[in-house]
Design an enzyme around this catalytic site. Structure first.
Site, mmCIF file in Angstrom:
data_model
loop_
_atom_site.group_PDB
_atom_site.id
_atom_site.type_symbol
_atom_site.label_atom_id
_atom_site.label_comp_id
_atom_site.label_asym_id
_atom_site.label_seq_id
_atom_site.Cartn_x
_atom_site.Cartn_y
_atom_site.Cartn_z
ATOM 1 N N ASP A 1 -37.475 34.266 -10.379
ATOM 2 C CA ASP A 1 -38.662 33.913 -9.860
ATOM 3 C C ASP A 1 -38.735 34.707 -8.288
ATOM 4 O O ASP A 1 -39.776 34.108 -7.560
ATOM 5 C CB ASP A 1 -39.304 32.764 -9.799
ATOM 6 C CG ASP A 1 -38.609 31.657 -9.225
ATOM 7 O OD1 ASP A 1 -37.244 31.893 -8.983
ATOM 8 O OD2 ASP A 1 -39.163 30.744 -8.463
ATOM 9 N N LYS B 1 -43.261 30.506 -11.029
ATOM 10 C CA LYS B 1 -43.401 30.202 -9.418
ATOM 11 C C LYS B 1 -44.796 30.351 -9.049
ATOM 12 O O LYS B 1 -45.501 31.244 -9.035
ATOM 13 C CB LYS B 1 -42.543 31.062 -8.767
ATOM 14 C CG LYS B 1 -42.499 31.102 -7.245
ATOM 15 C CD LYS B 1 -42.031 32.079 -6.479
ATOM 16 C CE LYS B 1 -42.147 32.110 -5.207
ATOM 17 N NZ LYS B 1 -41.297 31.267 -4.163
ATOM 18 N N GLU C 1 -39.266 20.991 -6.011
ATOM 19 C CA GLU C 1 -38.340 21.815 -5.492
ATOM 20 C C GLU C 1 -38.333 21.481 -4.038
ATOM 21 O O GLU C 1 -38.831 22.233 -3.222
ATOM 22 C CB GLU C 1 -38.085 23.365 -5.619
ATOM 23 C CG GLU C 1 -36.792 23.817 -4.941
ATOM 24 C CD GLU C 1 -36.565 25.312 -5.214
ATOM 25 O OE1 GLU C 1 -37.559 25.765 -5.981
ATOM 26 O OE2 GLU C 1 -35.865 25.604 -4.590
ATOM 27 N N LYS D 1 -35.997 19.638 -8.677
ATOM 28 C CA LYS D 1 -35.057 20.700 -8.211
ATOM 29 C C LYS D 1 -34.766 20.693 -7.074
ATOM 30 O O LYS D 1 -35.036 20.989 -5.938
ATOM 31 C CB LYS D 1 -35.720 22.101 -8.600
ATOM 32 C CG LYS D 1 -34.597 23.330 -8.136
ATOM 33 C CD LYS D 1 -35.305 24.533 -8.646
ATOM 34 C CE LYS D 1 -34.515 25.697 -8.113
ATOM 35 N NZ LYS D 1 -34.727 27.002 -8.976
ATOM 36 N N SER E 1 -30.797 25.110 -12.029
ATOM 37 C CA SER E 1 -32.095 26.038 -11.872
ATOM 38 C C SER E 1 -31.409 26.984 -11.044
ATOM 39 O O SER E 1 -31.916 27.043 -10.050
ATOM 40 C CB SER E 1 -33.141 25.489 -11.801
ATOM 41 O OG SER E 1 -34.184 26.382 -11.703
ATOM 42 N N GLY F 1 -30.771 30.557 -9.114
ATOM 43 C CA GLY F 1 -30.926 32.102 -9.086
ATOM 44 C C GLY F 1 -29.781 32.684 -8.416
ATOM 45 O O GLY F 1 -29.134 33.604 -9.350
HETATM 46 P P1 13P Z 1 -31.092 29.669 -5.713
HETATM 47 O O1 13P Z 1 -30.536 29.200 -6.977
HETATM 48 O O2 13P Z 1 -30.619 31.187 -5.438
HETATM 49 O O3 13P Z 1 -31.155 28.792 -4.325
HETATM 50 O O4 13P Z 1 -32.499 30.100 -6.056
HETATM 51 C C1 13P Z 1 -32.966 28.864 -6.897
HETATM 52 C C2 13P Z 1 -34.341 29.064 -6.533
HETATM 53 O O5 13P Z 1 -35.371 28.895 -7.616
HETATM 54 C C3 13P Z 1 -34.947 28.906 -5.125
HETATM 55 O O6 13P Z 1 -36.465 28.640 -5.228
#
Ligand code: 13P
Length: 340
Positions: A24, A97, A178, A220, A290, A292
């Site tokens: 996202d 998001k 998060e 998160k 989760s 990224g």
């Molecule tokens: P990262 O795992 O790269 O920190 O990203 C996760 C995410 O969605 C940040 O908002």
């Protein structure tokens, strides 16, 4: 609010072996990620990159949900299948998001607050129409030695998180909440635990005040980890123990799942830490990912914008998903990184 639907979507995202692919990145963020592998951030390159991710065979065994950015939710495969439809057809829950990013908090130098509440109710209704079943909002808490974070910045951020979560549940979207305590500083693991504890306590007080149903959300958080610039990096076991201690103190058992962000950890470290926590034994919540960067960094490196590398990029994604799926059960070992 349909509590049964919220619960069932939340539980599907963190079903056995599964976690979330966070894809996202906002347009400024994906521009940076693509630039690092010399790919220009055109709308078509962003679309193609996400198509490579979402059409990878086999990821549906390990990926219960995918978070996308506004632009991506409106895009389709080359054959014209909207991404949300493609994902849902593969048994993967599409999510969106919805925050508008962290901005400086007025009159609190060095502190940030996440924006995006104005008009959110209308945007959520549209995202549901476009196929999203869950949403994500990220609050950012920095740590440094100059009184940061300030208690008021924590308050402003958790208030926004709870407002967002309530608005999501009102239209049957599962909120992923998060609160990210950044690992950018030189602080040690004890300081990260202290700040993460304050933040999580404040988050759940505020969710309670806003009547958010804990059974129909996911958390998160960051892991409890030393800052990147700290001279004393904690061991995998220390990270697992400190993170679990903190979560067990502040996260109610009613929350179905905790899906960690990777926050700048290497792909291998993020998997190892998740594995170590799950190896300690059963916890009140599912402990999952989760990620990224920790899922996508190897994919971008393999792809480099070359169509002839698309298959290798998909293999890199499947490998990370599979290893994190094993870490969900405490069955990952670092030696698996080099195995074929
Ligand atoms: P990262 O795992 O790269 O920190 O990203 C996760 C995410 O969605 C940040 O908002």
């Amino acid at each position: 609010m349909n509590i049964d639907e919220l619960k069932s979507v939340a539980n599907a995202i963190v079903a056995k072996q599964k976690g979330v692919l966070a894809a996202d990145e906002s347009n400024p963020t994906i521009k940076k990620r693509l630039a690092a592998v010399n790919v220009e951030s055109t709308e078509e390159n962003r679309r193609r990159y996400r198509e490579i991710l979402f059409t990878t065979d086999g990821i549906e065994r390990y990926v219960g949900g995918v978070i996308v950015f506004d632009e991506t939710l409106r895009q389709s495969t080359r054959d014209g299948v909207p991404f949300a439809k493609l994902l849902a057809g593969r048994g993967i829950v599409p999510g969106i998001k919805v925050d508008k990013g962290a901005k400086p908090l007025a009159l609190f130098p060095g502190n940030k607050v996440t924006e995006g509440l104005d008009g959110l109710r209308d945007r959520l209704a549209e995202y549901r129409q476009l196929g999203a079943q869950f949403a994500k909002w990220r609050a950012v808490i920095d740590i440094n030695e100059h009184g940061i974070p300030s208690p008021y910045a924590i308050h402003a951020n958790v208030h926004a998180l709870a407002r967002y979560a309530a608005l999501c549940q009102e239209v049957d979207l599962v909120p992923i909440v998060e609160p990210e305590v950044l690992m950018d500083g030189a602080h040690d693991i004890a300081r990260c635990e202290e700040v993460t504890s304050w933040v999580l306590e404040a988050v759940f007080n505020e969710l309670d005040a806003h009547r958010v149903v804990l059974e129909g959300m996911l958390l998160k958080p960051n892991m409890v980890i030393a800052g990147k610039k700290s001279p004393r990096q904690a061991s995998v076991h220390e990270v697992a123990e400190a993170t679990l201690r903190c979560l067990r103190r502040y996260v109610p058992a009613a929350v179905p799942g905790i899906v960690f962000l990777s926050g700048g950890q290497s792909a291998e470290d993020a998997t190892d830490h998740l594995n170590a926590m799950n190896a300690i034994g059963p916890q009140p919540w599912q402990l999952s990912f989760s990620y990224g960067r920790a899922l996508q960094a190897p994919v971008l490196t393999a792809w480099q914008g070359q169509e002839s590398h698309a298959a290798a990029a998909q293999q890199a994604l499947l490998k990370r998903c599979r290893l994190n799926g094993l870490a969900r059960d405490g069955k990952y070992a670092r030696a698996m990184e080099t195995a074929a």
